[in-house]
Design an enzyme around this catalytic site. Structure first.
Site, mmCIF file in Angstrom:
data_model
loop_
_atom_site.group_PDB
_atom_site.id
_atom_site.type_symbol
_atom_site.label_atom_id
_atom_site.label_comp_id
_atom_site.label_asym_id
_atom_site.label_seq_id
_atom_site.Cartn_x
_atom_site.Cartn_y
_atom_site.Cartn_z
ATOM 1 N N ASP A 41 0.790 -1.241 0.000
ATOM 2 C CA ASP A 41 0.000 0.000 0.000
ATOM 3 C C ASP A 41 0.823 1.293 0.000
ATOM 4 O O ASP A 41 0.553 2.221 0.784
ATOM 5 C CB ASP A 41 -0.934 0.007 1.217
ATOM 6 C CG ASP A 41 -1.944 -1.126 1.177
ATOM 7 O OD1 ASP A 41 -1.910 -1.933 0.240
ATOM 8 O OD2 ASP A 41 -2.756 -1.207 2.120
ATOM 9 N N ASP A 64 -4.650 -0.729 -1.787
ATOM 10 C CA ASP A 64 -5.991 -0.512 -1.250
ATOM 11 C C ASP A 64 -6.848 0.054 -2.380
ATOM 12 O O ASP A 64 -6.452 1.033 -3.027
ATOM 13 C CB ASP A 64 -5.912 0.495 -0.084
ATOM 14 C CG ASP A 64 -6.524 -0.045 1.191
ATOM 15 O OD1 ASP A 64 -6.707 -1.272 1.301
ATOM 16 O OD2 ASP A 64 -6.820 0.761 2.095
ATOM 17 N N HIS A 113 -10.741 0.813 -2.674
ATOM 18 C CA HIS A 113 -12.095 0.820 -2.134
ATOM 19 C C HIS A 113 -13.111 1.447 -3.087
ATOM 20 O O HIS A 113 -12.830 2.486 -3.709
ATOM 21 C CB HIS A 113 -12.137 1.624 -0.828
ATOM 22 C CG HIS A 113 -11.305 1.036 0.273
ATOM 23 N ND1 HIS A 113 -11.393 -0.281 0.654
ATOM 24 C CD2 HIS A 113 -10.384 1.614 1.099
ATOM 25 C CE1 HIS A 113 -10.569 -0.500 1.664
ATOM 26 N NE2 HIS A 113 -9.928 0.628 1.937
ATOM 27 N N HIS A 137 -10.620 7.016 1.750
ATOM 28 C CA HIS A 137 -9.246 6.910 1.267
ATOM 29 C C HIS A 137 -9.150 5.829 0.188
ATOM 30 O O HIS A 137 -9.942 4.898 0.149
ATOM 31 C CB HIS A 137 -8.279 6.570 2.411
ATOM 32 C CG HIS A 137 -8.536 5.223 3.039
ATOM 33 N ND1 HIS A 137 -9.532 5.014 3.976
ATOM 34 C CD2 HIS A 137 -7.952 4.015 2.839
ATOM 35 C CE1 HIS A 137 -9.535 3.742 4.336
ATOM 36 N NE2 HIS A 137 -8.594 3.103 3.657
ATOM 37 N N LYS A 157 -7.003 -4.801 -2.961
ATOM 38 C CA LYS A 157 -7.715 -5.323 -1.797
ATOM 39 C C LYS A 157 -8.707 -4.284 -1.288
ATOM 40 O O LYS A 157 -8.626 -3.112 -1.649
ATOM 41 C CB LYS A 157 -6.733 -5.707 -0.689
ATOM 42 C CG LYS A 157 -5.865 -4.560 -0.165
ATOM 43 C CD LYS A 157 -4.787 -5.098 0.760
ATOM 44 C CE LYS A 157 -3.970 -3.984 1.399
ATOM 45 N NZ LYS A 157 -4.742 -3.181 2.355
ATOM 46 N N CYS A 165 -1.883 -2.674 7.828
ATOM 47 C CA CYS A 165 -1.800 -3.536 6.644
ATOM 48 C C CYS A 165 -0.519 -4.359 6.593
ATOM 49 O O CYS A 165 -0.530 -5.505 6.134
ATOM 50 C CB CYS A 165 -1.963 -2.699 5.379
ATOM 51 S SG CYS A 165 -3.615 -1.925 5.303
#
Length: 233
Positions: A8, A46, A48, A80, A105, A150
């Site tokens: 990340d 990341d 989302h 975020h 993810k 993470c």
């Protein structure tokens, strides 16, 4: 075989981002140097969707508040790493040419995914473990953001999935919502079988003993019968 996992390293987790990890950008040059020591490199991202269940804005609650979602506690974060936004991109300074594959993810809006391997409920995989096994990887080195979230959960899952896991401590930074969170994360990882190392142990260049010995033999002057006779005189 060993592999490097970069966790990340994204704009939203670096200074100026919506969920900035203090000094998060400082690890980028070191991450680039580490890459040169590995033949296989994976990165996590990341990723989302808007309105993700881990966002405080989704619930009309305060950031960093902890609530229950489907029977699990969830820390609520600022929005975020929203898909297709600048904040979700891997930082430009990170050398991406060496990265073999990027694993996204946190794509399920109903559940968070700190780990680069599995969702928080361990029901869905990102595919990272299968990728590593396909390449006969048994040992993973982990660097990135953040130590107490993470990175920690990726390392813990790596061990549970049968990999030998190392966390490169100085190539990580922590959120530390509470003082000492990163130190506590390190203790938890060590107790679970994760090894904590410094980058110097990886970057140190040591030639194998056989190679050094061979080089010395090659450079040494040959002793002829004449030189042997001279030494006897």
């Amino acid at each position: 075989m060993k592999a490097l996992i970069l966790v990340d390293i994204q704009y939203d987790f670096c200074p100026g981002g919506s969920l900035a990890v203090p000094q998060g950008d400082e690890i980028v040059p070191l991450a680039n140097r580490l890459q040169k020591k590995f033949d296989l490199i994976a990165a996590t991202q990341d990723w989302h969707p808007r309105g993700h269940g881990s966002f405080a804005s989704t619930h009309g609650r305060s950031v960093y508040e902890v609530i229950d979602i489907n029977g699990s506690s969830q820390t609520l974060w600022p929005d975020h790493c929203v898909q297709e936004t600048h904040g979700a991109e891997l930082v430009a300074a990170l050398d991406k040419a060496r990265i073999t594959r990027i694993f996204q993810k946190g794509t399920d809006p109903r559940i968070d995914s700190y780990s680069g391997f599995l969702d928080a409920d361990h029901k869905n995989s990102t595919g990272l473990a299968d990728f590593l096994r396909e390449h006969h990887v048994t040992r993973v080195y982990i660097a990135g953001l953040a130590t107490d979230y993470c990175v920690k959960y990726s390392a813990l899952d790596a061990v549970q999935l049968g990999f030998e896991a190392y966390v490169v401590a100085d190539a990580c930074r922590g959120v530390n919502l509470q003082p000492g969170d990163s130190a506590a994360a390190v203790r938890e990882m060590e107790a679970s079988g994760v090894k904590i190392v410094r980058s110097s142990a990886i970057l140190r260049i040591r030639k194998p003993y056989v190679t050094v010995t061979a080089a010395r033999k090659k450079s040494a002057p040959k002793r002829t019968a004449r030189t042997k006779r001279k030494r006897r005189v």
